[in-house]
Design a protein around this motif. Structure first.
Motif, PDB file in Angstrom:
ATOM      1  N   THR A  31       0.834  -1.195   0.000  1.00 28.57           N
ATOM      2  CA  THR A  31       0.000   0.000   0.000  1.00 28.57           C
ATOM      3  C   THR A  31       0.877   1.256   0.000  1.00 28.57           C
ATOM      4  O   THR A  31       1.910   1.304   0.675  1.00 28.57           O
ATOM      5  N   ALA A  32       0.480   2.249  -0.789  1.00 29.43           N
ATOM      6  CA  ALA A  32       1.167   3.542  -0.881  1.00 29.43           C
ATOM      7  C   ALA A  32       2.640   3.428  -1.283  1.00 29.43           C
ATOM      8  O   ALA A  32       3.452   4.295  -0.941  1.00 29.43           O
ATOM      9  N   SER A  33       2.966   2.368  -1.994  1.00 34.00           N
ATOM     10  CA  SER A  33       4.367   2.202  -2.433  1.00 34.00           C
ATOM     11  C   SER A  33       4.665   3.093  -3.637  1.00 34.00           C
ATOM     12  O   SER A  33       5.824   3.304  -3.990  1.00 34.00           O
ATOM     13  N   GLY A  34       3.614   3.559  -4.297  1.00 34.57           N
ATOM     14  CA  GLY A  34       3.807   4.392  -5.490  1.00 34.57           C
ATOM     15  C   GLY A  34       3.381   3.678  -6.764  1.00 34.57           C
ATOM     16  O   GLY A  34       3.790   4.076  -7.859  1.00 34.57           O
ATOM     17  N   LYS A  35       2.542   2.668  -6.638  1.00 36.37           N
ATOM     18  CA  LYS A  35       2.087   1.905  -7.816  1.00 36.37           C
ATOM     19  C   LYS A  35       1.380   2.825  -8.819  1.00 36.37           C
ATOM     20  O   LYS A  35       1.706   2.833  -9.998  1.00 36.37           O
ATOM     21  N   THR A  36       0.405   3.582  -8.319  1.00 37.52           N
ATOM     22  CA  THR A  36      -0.363   4.462  -9.202  1.00 37.52           C
ATOM     23  C   THR A  36       0.552   5.514  -9.829  1.00 37.52           C
ATOM     24  O   THR A  36       0.434   5.823 -11.016  1.00 37.52           O
ATOM     25  N   THR A  37       1.469   6.040  -9.022  1.00 40.00           N
ATOM     26  CA  THR A  37       2.415   7.053  -9.525  1.00 40.00           C
ATOM     27  C   THR A  37       3.261   6.477 -10.652  1.00 40.00           C
ATOM     28  O   THR A  37       3.422   7.113 -11.697  1.00 40.00           O
ATOM     29  N   VAL A  38       3.780   5.270 -10.447  1.00 38.85           N
ATOM     30  CA  VAL A  38       4.592   4.615 -11.482  1.00 38.85           C
ATOM     31  C   VAL A  38       3.753   4.400 -12.749  1.00 38.85           C
ATOM     32  O   VAL A  38       4.199   4.687 -13.861  1.00 38.85           O
ATOM     33  N   ARG A 162      -1.171  10.142   5.279  1.00 39.57           N
ATOM     34  CA  ARG A 162      -1.488  11.422   4.645  1.00 39.57           C
ATOM     35  C   ARG A 162      -2.584  11.237   3.582  1.00 39.57           C
ATOM     36  O   ARG A 162      -3.555  11.973   3.546  1.00 39.57           O
ATOM     37  N   ARG A 163      -2.426  10.232   2.748  1.00 40.48           N
ATOM     38  CA  ARG A 163      -3.395  10.018   1.665  1.00 40.48           C
ATOM     39  C   ARG A 163      -4.783   9.675   2.199  1.00 40.48           C
ATOM     40  O   ARG A 163      -5.792  10.210   1.760  1.00 40.48           O
ATOM     41  N   ASP A 164      -4.834   8.770   3.188  1.00 45.60           N
ATOM     42  CA  ASP A 164      -6.139   8.366   3.722  1.00 45.60           C
ATOM     43  C   ASP A 164      -6.869   9.541   4.354  1.00 45.60           C
ATOM     44  O   ASP A 164      -8.095   9.621   4.328  1.00 45.60           O
ATOM     45  N   GLY A 248       8.172   5.972  -7.822  1.00 43.22           N
ATOM     46  CA  GLY A 248       8.175   7.039  -8.824  1.00 43.22           C
ATOM     47  C   GLY A 248       9.442   7.884  -8.830  1.00 43.22           C
ATOM     48  O   GLY A 248       9.674   8.643  -9.776  1.00 43.22           O
ATOM     49  N   ASP A 249      10.249   7.784  -7.775  1.00 42.21           N
ATOM     50  CA  ASP A 249      11.513   8.538  -7.760  1.00 42.21           C
ATOM     51  C   ASP A 249      12.544   7.906  -8.686  1.00 42.21           C
ATOM     52  O   ASP A 249      13.545   8.522  -9.026  1.00 42.21           O
ATOM     53  N   ASN A 250      12.297   6.667  -9.084  1.00 44.67           N
ATOM     54  CA  ASN A 250      13.283   5.920  -9.863  1.00 44.67           C
ATOM     55  C   ASN A 250      13.035   6.102 -11.371  1.00 44.67           C
ATOM     56  O   ASN A 250      12.466   5.251 -12.042  1.00 44.67           O
TER      57      ASN A 250
HETATM   58  P1  ADP Z   1      -0.176   3.216  -4.376  1.00 44.08           P
HETATM   59  O1  ADP Z   1      -0.889   3.260  -5.699  1.00 44.08           O
HETATM   60  O2  ADP Z   1       0.901   2.181  -4.323  1.00 44.08           O
HETATM   61  O3  ADP Z   1      -1.103   3.132  -3.214  1.00 44.08           O
HETATM   62  P2  ADP Z   1       0.362   6.028  -4.846  1.00 44.08           P
HETATM   63  O4  ADP Z   1       1.138   6.181  -6.107  1.00 44.08           O
HETATM   64  O5  ADP Z   1      -1.107   6.317  -4.903  1.00 44.08           O
HETATM   65  O6  ADP Z   1       0.626   4.578  -4.224  1.00 44.08           O
HETATM   66  O7  ADP Z   1       1.056   6.911  -3.749  1.00 44.08           O
HETATM   67  C1  ADP Z   1       0.540   6.973  -2.425  1.00 44.08           C
HETATM   68  C2  ADP Z   1       0.675   8.385  -1.902  1.00 44.08           C
HETATM   69  O8  ADP Z   1       2.045   8.719  -1.831  1.00 44.08           O
HETATM   70  C3  ADP Z   1       0.009   9.419  -2.804  1.00 44.08           C
HETATM   71  O9  ADP Z   1      -0.568  10.415  -1.993  1.00 44.08           O
HETATM   72  C4  ADP Z   1       1.151   9.982  -3.623  1.00 44.08           C
HETATM   73  O10 ADP Z   1       0.933  11.326  -3.991  1.00 44.08           O
HETATM   74  C5  ADP Z   1       2.337   9.850  -2.675  1.00 44.08           C
HETATM   75  N1  ADP Z   1       3.583   9.543  -3.387  1.00 44.08           N
HETATM   76  C6  ADP Z   1       3.776   8.556  -4.298  1.00 44.08           C
HETATM   77  N2  ADP Z   1       5.050   8.554  -4.731  1.00 44.08           N
HETATM   78  C7  ADP Z   1       5.674   9.547  -4.080  1.00 44.08           C
HETATM   79  C8  ADP Z   1       7.022  10.044  -4.075  1.00 44.08           C
HETATM   80  N3  ADP Z   1       7.969   9.502  -4.839  1.00 44.08           N
HETATM   81  N4  ADP Z   1       7.323  11.057  -3.254  1.00 44.08           N
HETATM   82  C9  ADP Z   1       6.379  11.606  -2.459  1.00 44.08           C
HETATM   83  N5  ADP Z   1       5.089  11.196  -2.410  1.00 44.08           N
HETATM   84  C10 ADP Z   1       4.739  10.186  -3.201  1.00 44.08           C
END
Ligand code: ADP
Ligand code: C5P
Length: 286
Positions: A31-38, A162-164, A248-250
């Motif tokens: 959870t919140a690993s950045g899947k959606t961001t990637v 923070r997201r929740d 997403g930082d990678n």
């Molecule tokens: P997942 O899909 O794995 O749950 P998200 O991509 O939705 O993860 O990211 C979870 C939260 O963390 C979101 O609020 C997003 O904006 C934040 N987030 C994701 N990647 C980063 C990052 N590299 N740096 C800072 N915040 C991030």
């Protein structure tokens, strides 16, 4: 012998090399690993292709009235929380070039919107994202590429809180005001065994609904999210073809992945630089 060209065709690969079967990518991770961001970053880079994102979250089962009453006991991180049969059918249809209606899930009410769906059309690339998309072998076997987003647990917890709070209608501002994340991780989480101990730690006597709402995400993390990550998500990491540290930082990892997808889609680099240039395809006779 030198190959002799026997046939030339001037076709634009942007139109003509759309594979018969879409390229299915699975993106998993905690959870919140950045899947959606990637996924968003991959989609942005593949702007000249038809790419669709399907979230496993859309296939959460809606809670019954009984389950709603005891929502703090519901494990949203267990494979049974998802309608995997429906997810499977959806990805199978998309893979065979059909469009589908994906359910819309509301994290605030823990229900599906009963009367609206999201139409997802046939595409070149289908990205399936979710904490447990590698869990079911039938779903896994539909994927041509499997990516695991690997981000430290403490970073994930901080992001999730923070997201929740901001996006998913959970109210834990009071918790954030009272305790730093490291305090939560090292002092609170290991000692949380029951609601009572949690409330005792905060010096709260009243076990009322307001407190319940405030502490739900923390309790949920310690009781369900973390154990389910260890039991189901982490073991599925072994199925990944690519593991992306830091999400997403990678940028290097994401660039490499996009390059691979482009290769698989058969797109020539030339088209990227000169979109109006048509590539001459030839077949050779030896
Ligand atoms: P997942 O899909 O794995 O749950 P998200 O991509 O939705 O993860 O990211 C979870 C939260 O963390 C979101 O609020 C997003 O904006 C934040 N987030 C994701 N990647 C980063 C990052 N590299 N740096 C800072 N915040 C991030
Ligand atoms: O986006 P992410 O991968 O974090 O979504 C999965 C998470 O959503 C799970 O860890 C689960 O605990 C949480 N969830 C929730 N409330 C729901 C459904 C899922 O907090 N109603």
């Amino acid at each position: 012998p030198t190959p002799t060209p026997t046939h030339f065709s001037t076709t634009n690969p942007l139109d003509s090399t759309i594979p018969k079967q879409p390229f299915v990518i699975g993106v998993s991770g905690g959870t919140a690993s950045g899947k959606t961001t990637v996924c968003d970053m991959i989609i942005q880079q593949l702007h000249d292709h038809r790419v669709v994102l399907v979230n496993q979250d859309s296939f959460y089962r809606g809670l019954t009235l009984d389950e709603m009453k005891r929502v703090h006991e519901y494990n949203f991180d267990h494979p049974d929380a998802f309608d995997t049969e429906q997810l499977l059918e959806c990805v199978e249809k998309l893979k065979s070039g059909m469009s589908v209606q994906v359910p819309i899930y509301d994290f605030k009410t823990h229900q599906r919107c009963s009367d609206s769906f999201r139409q997802v059309n046939a595409s070149d690339v289908i990205i399936l994202e979710g904490i447990l998309v590698f869990h079911d072998a039938r779903v896994r076997n539909l994927m041509s590429m499997k990516i695991f987003v690997d981000t430290d647990a403490d970073v994930r917890l901080a992001r999730r809180i923070r997201r929740d709070t901001v996006e998913r209608g959970r109210d834990i501002n009071s918790v954030l005001e009272q305790a730093s994340i490291s305090f939560l991780k090292y002092a609170i989480l290991p000692s949380v065994h029951s609601w009572e101990s949690m409330f005792f730690l905060y010096g709260l006597r009243k076990f009322d609904s307001e407190n319940l709402t405030n502490f739900l995400p923390i309790m949920q993390y310690a009781k369900f999210v973390k154990p389910a990550f260890d039991d189901f998500v982490l073991p599925s990491k072994k199925f990944a073809d690519v593991i992306i540290p830091r999400g997403g930082d990678n940028h290097v990892a994401i660039d490499l992945i996009v390059q691979h997808i482009r290769t698989k889609l058969g797109q020539h680099d030339l088209c990227k630089i000169y979109p109006n240039v048509y590539v001459i395809q030839s077949t050779f006779q030896i």
